[in-house]
Design an enzyme around this catalytic site. Structure first.
Site, PDB file in Angstrom:
ATOM      1  N   LYS A  91       8.842  29.671-100.761  1.00 46.17           N
ATOM      2  CA  LYS A  91       7.709  30.325-100.106  1.00 46.17           C
ATOM      3  C   LYS A  91       6.460  30.199-100.971  1.00 46.17           C
ATOM      4  CE  LYS A  91       6.447  34.698 -97.837  1.00 46.17           C
ATOM      5  NZ  LYS A  91       6.887  36.086 -97.528  1.00 46.17           N
ATOM      6  N   SER A 166       6.600  37.755 -92.727  1.00 42.79           N
ATOM      7  CA  SER A 166       5.594  36.780 -93.124  1.00 42.79           C
ATOM      8  C   SER A 166       6.169  35.427 -93.525  1.00 42.79           C
ATOM      9  CB  SER A 166       4.781  37.322 -94.311  1.00 42.79           C
ATOM     10  OG  SER A 166       5.612  37.490 -95.463  1.00 42.79           O
ATOM     11  N   SER A 190       9.917  40.746 -94.415  1.00 43.28           N
ATOM     12  CA  SER A 190       9.457  39.358 -94.323  1.00 43.28           C
ATOM     13  C   SER A 190      10.515  38.305 -94.593  1.00 43.28           C
ATOM     14  CB  SER A 190       8.279  39.131 -95.275  1.00 43.28           C
ATOM     15  OG  SER A 190       7.173  39.894 -94.875  1.00 43.28           O
TER      16      SER A 190
END
Length: 497
Positions: A91, A166, A190
């Site tokens: 990420k 997210s 997330s």
């Protein structure tokens, strides 16, 4: 509905295998790490134009890392870890020295970190090639990955729908066969929420058990780095690599890493006899999508059939969790993001010699931050201002304490708690982006764990009967007992096969 990307659409069987299977092939020298890594790079080139899971692909660095693993194994050295040679998607909230780190924000476009995050370093030391950096909501603020300054990620199950947020990029990469492993971060769901929407497995570890050093902060008391993969065992193997005390992280806890891999292997026999499973009443009610509730009830009955004792549990203050979370988080955001001002790194706007430093800062932040980030900064600044601090922020912190106490009482009765991971299956891109309250409500089931700092897992619980899209079962465990997630999760996974 089926995911054409993971099975029918794959051009290499290497991109459909589990990480554990790939590690076995690499370590026995039936296949090289370079071959596995190249297969996934080819897969990214093949499908990511449609999915947009990645913001940056580091082909040269990934292949160099794979070659280093192959060289060591060919020389007779033991694998650096159980996952050595298996590539991974990272990420874009974790800093890396060899690739840009943007947190999906224009204000950090092109930023190169002078150091690696602790998790990044541990991955490198474990011999795990990093394929690239995945898309996310800007500074991890959002539930759909639509808040990225670089475009939305699409769900491989339906390209018109969100993969969640997210960390939708990491989960979409897994679900499309672009990566067998991924790292996410979880502030209010997330990791778990995208896992539910893409039929993958995601874990939020206990707060403080995985280092946050080198994580671009959203809300420091809520953020947690965690593993995500396509199976419970793969997730456990990755969890074991990244967990552990870190002297560079002031919130890191000096405790032994929970035996998550052993727990996952133990649970694979499918036996849940003697396990007390609590069903949280506050997460099993009207207002959720019918197909999600049907899948959840079927999951509970499956666990009962596997020997678990099912107990209804009441956590009354969970009803106030959403309001408390969306007061505490913006307050921490307004503090954390004050550092992005155009003076030290990242975007600098209007610096033409005619403006003051204050004007440059204001213009930089106006141009560099997206609408949702600005909204949360404003909310947080307001809630922390004189005259409102006691009425808003302190009250939210009191509710946070009550939620933690609800969890403590619940775990006196049961071993784990379960709920749906999300109130609905994946929604269409554009459906909620203009309605912040609707988007915030999507985190209802996941954010209480972050407020309490506990551990949680989402794993596939079948396709919803009304949409044909994936649903997720959320399993919750007490602090520092993350192994319970893997023991119960692996047993549930085995029971579904």
């Amino acid at each position: 509905m089926s995911n054409k990307y993971l099975v029918e659409g794959s051009t290499s069987e290497l991109t459909t295998k589990t990480a554990a299977e790939l590690a076995g092939l690499i370590h026995s020298r039936e296949v090289t790490s370079r071959e596995v890594t190249q297969a996934h790079l080819d897969r990214i080139n093949e499908v990511d134009g449609e999915i947009h899971a990645f913001l940056h692909v580091g082909e040269e660095a990934a292949l160099a890392a794979a070659d280093a693993v192959d060289k060591a194994l060919d020389a007779g050295e033991a694998p650096a870890s159980a996952l050595a040679g298996v590539p991974l998607a990272l990420k874009d909230a974790l800093v890396t020295t060899d690739a840009p780190t943007t947190a999906a924000s224009k204000i950090l476009e092109g930023y190169m970190s002078p150091y690696d995050a602790t998790v990044t370093r541990k991955l490198r030391e474990a011999g795990i090639p990093i394929l690239g950096k995945t898309n996310m909501d800007e500074f991890a603020m959002g539930s759909s990955t639509e808040n990225s300054a670089y475009g939305a990620t699409r769900n491989p199950w339906d390209l018109e729908r969100t993969p969640g947020g997210s960390g939708g990029g990491s989960s979409a990469a897994l679900a499309s066969g672009e990566a067998p492993l991924a790292i996410g971060t979880d502030t209010g769901g997330s990791i778990r929420q995208p896992a539910a929407l893409t039929n993958t497995v995601g874990v939020k570890p206990t707060y403080g058990t995985v280092s946050r050093y080198g994580l671009i902060a959203c809300a420091s008391s809520l953020d947690q780095v965690g593993p995500t993969a396509r199976t419970v065992l793969d997730t456990a193997l990755l969890h074991e690599v990244i967990a552990g005390h870190d002297m560079f992280d002031a919130t890191s806890v000096d405790k032994p890493v929970a035996p998550v891999v052993a727990a996952a292997r133990e649970g694979a026999n499918g036996d849940l006899k003697g396990v007390r499973v609590g069903v949280v009443n506050q997460f099993d009610r009207e207002g959720y999508q019918d197909g999600v509730l049907e899948a959840f009830h079927a999951s509970v009955e499956q666990m009962r059939s596997q020997g678990a004792e099912i107990v209804e549990v009441d956590c009354p203050h969970f009803d106030d969790a959403l309001g408390a979370y969306y007061l505490i988080l913006p307050c921490e955001v307004s503090s954390n993001l004050a550092r992005f001002d155009g003076m030290r790194y990242g975007l600098r706007s209007g610096d033409d010699g005619t403006r003051s430093a204050d004007e440059v800062m204001a213009l930089t932040r106006a141009e560099g931050f997206g609408p949702e980030v600005k909204r949360r900064i404003i909310l947080g600044t307001y809630a922390l201002s004189v005259g409102y601090y006691d009425a808003y922020y302190l009250q939210a912190q009191r509710v946070r304490t009550l939620i933690a106490q609800d969890f403590t009482r619940a775990f006196e009765q049961v071993d784990v708690l379960v709920s749906p991971t999300t109130p609905s299956t994946a929604f269409k891109l554009g459906d909620k982006i203009t309605d912040p309250l609707e988007m915030y409500n999507f985190d209802l089931c996941t954010l209480p764990l972050n407020l309490a700092g506990l551990s949680g897992m989402s794993l596939p619980s079948g396709l919803a009967s009304d949409t044909g899209l994936p649903t997720g079962l959320q399993i919750m465990a007490p602090a520092f007992q993350d192994d319970r997630l893997y023991r119960v999760g692996a047993a549930f996974e085995a029971g579904r096969k």
